[in-house]
Design a protein around this motif. Structure first.
Motif, PDB file in Angstrom:
ATOM      1  N   UNK A   1       1.141  -1.145  -0.163  1.00 19.68           N
ATOM      2  CA  UNK A   1       0.154  -0.021   0.049  1.00 19.68           C
ATOM      3  C   UNK A   1       0.907   1.284  -0.067  1.00 19.68           C
ATOM      4  N   UNK A   2       1.884   1.262   0.628  1.00 21.02           N
ATOM      5  CA  UNK A   2       2.945   2.289   0.763  1.00 21.02           C
ATOM      6  C   UNK A   2       3.417   2.775  -0.877  1.00 21.02           C
ATOM      7  N   UNK A   3       3.523   4.064  -0.821  1.00 22.86           N
ATOM      8  CA  UNK A   3       4.081   4.484  -2.576  1.00 22.86           C
ATOM      9  C   UNK A   3       5.476   4.649  -2.484  1.00 22.86           C
ATOM     10  N   UNK A   4       6.242   3.637  -2.721  1.00 21.89           N
ATOM     11  CA  UNK A   4       7.688   3.915  -2.966  1.00 21.89           C
ATOM     12  C   UNK A   4       8.262   3.206  -4.296  1.00 21.89           C
ATOM     13  N   UNK A   5       7.924   3.776  -5.262  1.00 19.77           N
ATOM     14  CA  UNK A   5       8.160   2.874  -6.698  1.00 19.77           C
ATOM     15  C   UNK A   5       9.697   3.065  -6.867  1.00 19.77           C
ATOM     16  N   UNK A   6      10.539   4.104  -6.513  1.00 21.71           N
ATOM     17  CA  UNK A   6      11.934   4.260  -6.534  1.00 21.71           C
ATOM     18  C   UNK A   6      12.460   3.158  -5.884  1.00 21.71           C
ATOM     19  N   UNK A   7      12.462   3.249  -4.614  1.00 23.87           N
ATOM     20  CA  UNK A   7      12.976   2.143  -3.645  1.00 23.87           C
ATOM     21  C   UNK A   7      12.681   0.866  -3.930  1.00 23.87           C
ATOM     22  N   UNK A   8      11.198   0.606  -4.733  1.00 23.47           N
ATOM     23  CA  UNK A   8      10.929  -0.870  -4.969  1.00 23.47           C
ATOM     24  C   UNK A   8      11.789  -1.298  -6.305  1.00 23.47           C
ATOM     25  N   UNK A   9      12.070  -0.170  -7.117  1.00 14.37           N
ATOM     26  CA  UNK A   9      12.901  -0.450  -8.262  1.00 14.37           C
ATOM     27  C   UNK A   9      14.304  -0.965  -7.954  1.00 14.37           C
ATOM     28  N   UNK A  10      14.641  -0.065  -6.981  1.00 17.22           N
ATOM     29  CA  UNK A  10      16.339  -0.422  -6.801  1.00 17.22           C
ATOM     30  C   UNK A  10      16.444  -1.574  -6.096  1.00 17.22           C
ATOM     31  N   UNK A  11      15.443  -2.068  -5.217  1.00 19.89           N
ATOM     32  CA  UNK A  11      15.570  -3.290  -4.355  1.00 19.89           C
ATOM     33  C   UNK A  11      15.434  -4.556  -5.407  1.00 19.89           C
ATOM     34  N   UNK A  12      14.380  -4.319  -6.129  1.00 21.24           N
ATOM     35  CA  UNK A  12      14.018  -5.555  -7.082  1.00 21.24           C
ATOM     36  C   UNK A  12      15.248  -5.758  -7.903  1.00 21.24           C
ATOM     37  N   UNK A  13      15.953  -4.707  -8.462  1.00 26.82           N
ATOM     38  CA  UNK A  13      17.144  -4.966  -9.285  1.00 26.82           C
ATOM     39  C   UNK A  13      18.447  -5.454  -8.307  1.00 26.82           C
ATOM     40  N   UNK A  14      18.185  -5.570  -6.933  1.00 28.79           N
ATOM     41  CA  UNK A  14      19.320  -5.856  -6.212  1.00 28.79           C
ATOM     42  C   UNK A  14      19.205  -6.890  -4.997  1.00 28.79           C
ATOM     43  N   UNK A  15      19.845  -6.930  -4.270  1.00 24.09           N
ATOM     44  CA  UNK A  15      19.693  -8.078  -3.099  1.00 24.09           C
ATOM     45  C   UNK A  15      18.955  -7.574  -1.871  1.00 24.09           C
ATOM     46  N   UNK A  16      18.038  -8.043  -1.308  1.00 29.11           N
ATOM     47  CA  UNK A  16      17.424  -7.441  -0.139  1.00 29.11           C
ATOM     48  C   UNK A  16      17.673  -8.551   0.965  1.00 29.11           C
ATOM     49  N   UNK A  17      17.849  -7.753   2.107  1.00 28.90           N
ATOM     50  CA  UNK A  17      17.728  -8.431   3.570  1.00 28.90           C
ATOM     51  C   UNK A  17      16.684  -7.887   4.106  1.00 28.90           C
ATOM     52  N   UNK A  18      15.799  -8.482   4.461  1.00 27.66           N
ATOM     53  CA  UNK A  18      14.376  -8.000   4.948  1.00 27.66           C
ATOM     54  C   UNK A  18      14.513  -8.059   6.432  1.00 27.66           C
ATOM     55  N   UNK A  19      15.210  -8.958   7.049  1.00 32.99           N
ATOM     56  CA  UNK A  19      15.282  -8.825   8.673  1.00 32.99           C
ATOM     57  C   UNK A  19      16.799  -8.500   9.143  1.00 32.99           C
ATOM     58  N   UNK A  20      17.322  -7.149   9.076  1.00 33.97           N
ATOM     59  CA  UNK A  20      18.486  -6.844   9.696  1.00 33.97           C
ATOM     60  C   UNK A  20      18.092  -6.175  11.040  1.00 33.97           C
ATOM     61  N   UNK A  21      19.122  -6.427  11.924  1.00 31.11           N
ATOM     62  CA  UNK A  21      18.968  -5.622  13.212  1.00 31.11           C
ATOM     63  C   UNK A  21      20.028  -4.837  13.321  1.00 31.11           C
ATOM     64  N   UNK A  22      19.615  -3.464  14.274  1.00 36.46           N
ATOM     65  CA  UNK A  22      20.440  -2.529  14.663  1.00 36.46           C
ATOM     66  C   UNK A  22      20.993  -2.852  15.982  1.00 36.46           C
ATOM     67  N   UNK A  23      22.252  -2.197  16.049  1.00 35.71           N
ATOM     68  CA  UNK A  23      22.496  -2.258  17.605  1.00 35.71           C
ATOM     69  C   UNK A  23      22.116  -1.406  18.592  1.00 35.71           C
ATOM     70  N   UNK A  24      21.346  -0.482  18.168  1.00 32.05           N
ATOM     71  CA  UNK A  24      20.434   0.552  19.113  1.00 32.05           C
ATOM     72  C   UNK A  24      19.352   0.789  18.221  1.00 32.05           C
TER      73      UNK A  24
END
Length: 268
Positions: A1-24
């Protein structure tokens, strides 16, 4: 539902890690870890305020500068003089830069350096951070009546002002949609800025020579404990790497990874 066509385009052209954790789940210690590849207990940066400044030795921009890169910083940056940290261009001698502005300075950097010297761009706009005050054109992308409401937004436990004249549960869901609408609009605003950056790199002949790395410095969620907490909504971010011909496209990994791995991965 979120409108992010450019981020979608870059992600689909590359490699996505869906579950990354930050240190804080605060921006300063997380950004320090992006710059250093080290944990907060190693950097001394534990919180946004009242902590040590990051030592610039072996910072990501300093290592890249030594390798011949022109290095640019704009947006969220906490660590004092950017030149000491290894940034050759962008924000001047300031402890923090939290000003929303256009991309004219960044685009001038690309015009000056692109094709002549390898570039490292730290672009950390203060979007979609609060205050959530997007231009109306991004709000107009969404119909609040069609916005999904997650199951954790339950009827009951409403403040009297919410209950009055709305019926139990109705006000709470409406309030969620109002907040979520602004969050979605802020994300569309960010996506538009990413699109303008991609367009600029394409016009400069540098898009096919640029690795895009997308990551967020802390989580955010309406209706659940998130920023500032050690829980999933506070410390989880997606990451993607996109560089046609080098980073495999259409790859998606759900394995748990750490954002501390950004530093060695980009250097490699």
């Amino acid at each position: 539902y979120v409108h992010t066509p450019m981020l979608d385009r870059l992600a689909e052209a590359g490699t996505v890690f869906t579950t990354a954790h930050l240190p804080m789940s605060r921006c300063h210690p997380t950004l320090a870890s992006f710059l250093s590849g080290r944990w907060p207990h190693q950097t001394g940066v534990y919180y946004n305020y009242g902590t040590e400044k990051l030592a610039p030795r072996n910072s990501l921009p300093n290592l890249l500068k030594r390798a011949g890169y022109a290095t640019y910083v704009e947006g969220k940056y906490w660590e004092g003089d950017p030149r000491e940290m290894g940034f050759t261009h962008g924000a001047g001698k300031t402890a923090r830069t939290f000003v929303r502005k256009g991309q004219d300075d960044l685009f001038a950097f690309i015009d000056e350096v692109g094709g002549r010297q390898p570039m490292f761009i730290w672009w950390a706009p203060l979007i979609p951070h609060t205050p959530h005050n997007p231009p109306q054109k991004y709000v107009d992308l969404y119909d609040p009546a069609e916005m999904p409401v997650p199951s954790y937004v339950q009827p009951g436990s409403l403040a009297p002002a919410e209950e009055k004249g709305k019926g139990r549960g109705k006000g709470k869901r409406r309030g969620f949609r109002e907040k979520e609408l602004l969050s979605y609009a802020m994300e569309a605003w960010l996506d538009d800025g990413v699109g303008q950056l991609v367009d600029k790199l394409e016009s400069a002949g540098q898009h096919e020579n640029t690795m895009y790395v997308f990551v967020i410095d802390n989580g955010w969620c309406n209706g659940l404990v998130s920023k500032g907490s050690p829980f999933e909504k506070g410390v989880r971010t997606p990451i993607f790497f996109s560089l046609p011909g080098t980073v495999p496209g259409a790859q998606r990994f759900d394995d748990l990874v750490s954002t501390l791995d950004l530093y060695p991965t980009m250097l490699d």
